[in-house]
Structure formats: structure tokens, C-alpha cells
Write a protein that holds these residues in place. Structure first.
Motif: not given
Length: 303
Positions: A35-52
Motif C-alpha cells: 500500500m505504501q509503495a502504491i501511494a508513493k507511485e501515485f505520488n498524490l497527497s493521499e491514496t485510499v485503499f478500500v477493504l471489506p
């Protein structure tokens, strides 16, 4: 596997404005490191991960990451995710559709009211899960002015003075004289820790009473270098904490007060954040944050 994601512009009613947000709709099975690596890849202020959700009565569990680390709560991810999940639930909308979305965030469950309209930006308003309260004090006026590239005489207006509050995430709040001073802020990282503290949340929210839009109450800029965010176009968590600033310095009377904050104008990403403050017996009773969002793009991650 392919994981769906969407990019939204939040706290705006038009594309390529407001604060961009990435939402990964299929976050189940991803490790914290992924998750942290994906957020760094998007490089936006925040990235959200949706879970059940852990509670089946709720809409989803969400985790929120900046490019540097995870947050327990954030405003524009809450607004954007609530609007996106309402679109996922109802699809194309004719006329108007209301929805309630409950997000399980690390700070707790956050209840959001959503309004979708055909041909218009979605709107979401959420109840702030923790009322604003004082946080760790920040530095003196001279240090703050130096860190922001301003003169000490430009710090403060009326009775407003530098302060620190938090409603889940702490911020240093710095009032400046006017829009000209706000536009001239230049960070000096050599004295940043002296001004705003030596910790991960030494973020500066700089604001003034003068505004660009006639119906705004304050203009603001937010700088969070420790989060990996040089400047944020719109910061809902800061607006939630700002309720404490407004209550403290403006002496709000009992009842409901509506405060619109404009942010991101200096970045070419104009954003409007609606802050509602309920006062009862001279104290903060409830706070709500609201704003619009539009979906810019959809895609898949092959992770």
C-alpha cells in the motif's frame, strides 16, 4: 491480479481543480508495504485503499496513505471515497440520489451523507470523528516567520496568533496579514523544525481573513514536507482542526456557524471546503466537513 482504481478531484465541482485523490477499490490482500509503495507511485497527497468492513452494517474499511506514511484520518480522502462508493452503489443517477456511507478509518467510524445529481459533481458531508483540541505548541513568531520566508510583522491579524490544534492529525496554524503575504510564503527547511517541531506532523496551515471568492471566510495554504507533500491543494483534516482555531479566536456564539475555506488558489488548483461548527454552552459540540468531487479517471493496477 487486476485491482480497480479511480482518480477523483476533491473539494471542487470541475475536473483538474481541487485536490487529486487515488482510490484503490480492491485493496484486500495488499500488505502495508505494498500500500505504501502504491501511494508513493501515485505520488498524490493521499491514496485510499478500500477493504471489506469489519462491521457488515458499514460501507467499507479504508486505509489512507500519503507518499511517506499512513494517516489515521484525512478529509479529502473521506469526501472523495464516500462519493465514489455512492457512485459504485447506484451507477448512473437520474435526477437526485441521497446516500449514507459509513467508512471505518483508523480514527474510528466516519458517517458521510452523500448527494448525487445527474450531470453535476457529487457532494459529501461527514461528521468529524474527533473534536478539535489544542496540540503540541509550535515555535515563536520569529522562527515561524523565518520558516515561511515572511517578516514577523506579517504574522497575525486582529487577535489571531500562531496556534496548534488537532482533530486526528495535528497542524500548526499561522495567521498572516493578507493574501499578499499568503502568496509570498517560501519554505526555509533549515529552520522548519525550530518553527513547527521535530516530528512527523510538523505541518503548517497558513491562513488569512482576506479571500478571493466573495463567499469565502478564510484563505489558506497547507505545507506538509514531512508527509512528502510540498503543498496540499485542499486539506479537510486541517479544516476539521481549524474549527478549534475559529472557536478560540473568534468567540463563536451558541448555534451553527458556516465557514467556507478557500485553498489551492496559489497552486492553480482552487478548492472550496465547507466547515460547519455547532456550538453549545460556549463549547464545540459538533463539526462537519463538506465538499464536492468529480471522477477524473478509472483504471486497473496489475498487482
Amino acid at each position: 491480479m487486476a485491482r480497480r482504481y479511480a482518480i477523483l478531484d476533491v473539494f471542487t465541482n470541475r475536473l483538474l481543480a481541487g485536490n487529486p485523490l487515488a482510490v484503490v477499490l480492491d485493496g484486500e490482500g495488499l500488505s502495508d508495504e505494498r500500500m505504501q509503495a502504491i501511494a508513493k507511485e501515485f505520488n498524490l497527497s493521499e491514496t485510499v485503499f478500500v477493504l471489506p468492513p469489519e462491521n457488515p452494517a458499514h460501507s467499507a474499511k479504508v486505509r489512507i496513505f500519503t507518499p511517506a506514511y499512513e494517516l489515521p484520518f484525512a478529509g479529502h480522502p473521506t469526501v472523495g471515497t464516500a462519493i465514489l462508493l455512492a457512485h459504485e452503489r447506484f451507477g448512473a443517477v437520474r435526477d437526485e440520489q441521497d446516500a449514507v456511507v459509513v467508512l471505518e478509518e483508523k480514527i474510528g467510524s466516519v458517517r458521510c451523507g452523500v448527494v448525487l445529481k445527474d450531470g453535476a459533481a457529487g457532494f459529501a458531508e461527514f461528521d468529524v470523528p474527533r473534536l478539535s483540541r489544542p496540540a503540541t505548541p509550535i515555535g515563536d513568531v520569529e522562527a515561524i516567520a523565518a520558516a515561511l520566508g515572511l517578516s514577523p510583522s506579517e504574522i497575525g491579524f486582529e487577535n489571531h496568533r500562531p496556534s496548534s490544534f488537532e482533530a486526528g492529525v495535528p497542524f500548526g496554524f499561522v495567521p498572516v496579514a493578507n493574501l499578499d503575504a499568503l502568496s509570498r510564503v517560501q519554505l526555509d527547511m533549515s529552520v522548519w523544525k525550530e518553527a513547527f517541531g521535530d516530528h512527523n506532523h510538523n505541518d503548517a496551515y497558513v491562513y488569512c481573513r482576506q479571500t478571493t471568492a466573495h463567499d469565502s471566510a478564510f484563505s489558506a495554504r497547507m505545507f506538509a514536507p514531512s508527509m512528502g507533500i510540498a503543498e496540499d491543494p485542499a486539506t479537510g483534516a486541517a479544516a476539521a482542526a481549524f474549527a478549534g482555531v475559529v472557536e478560540h479566536f473568534d468567540g463563536l456564539t451558541d448555534g451553527t456557524h458556516f465557514v467556507r475555506i478557500e485553498q489551492g488558489f496559489d497552486m492553480g488548483r482552487p478548492s472550496l471546503i465547507d466547515l460547519e461548527i455547532d456550538m453549545d454552552n460556549g463549547k464545540l459540540h459538533a463539526v462537519r466537513i463538506g465538499g464536492q468531487a468529480v471522477i477524473l479517471a478509472r483504471g486497473e493496477l496489475y498487482i
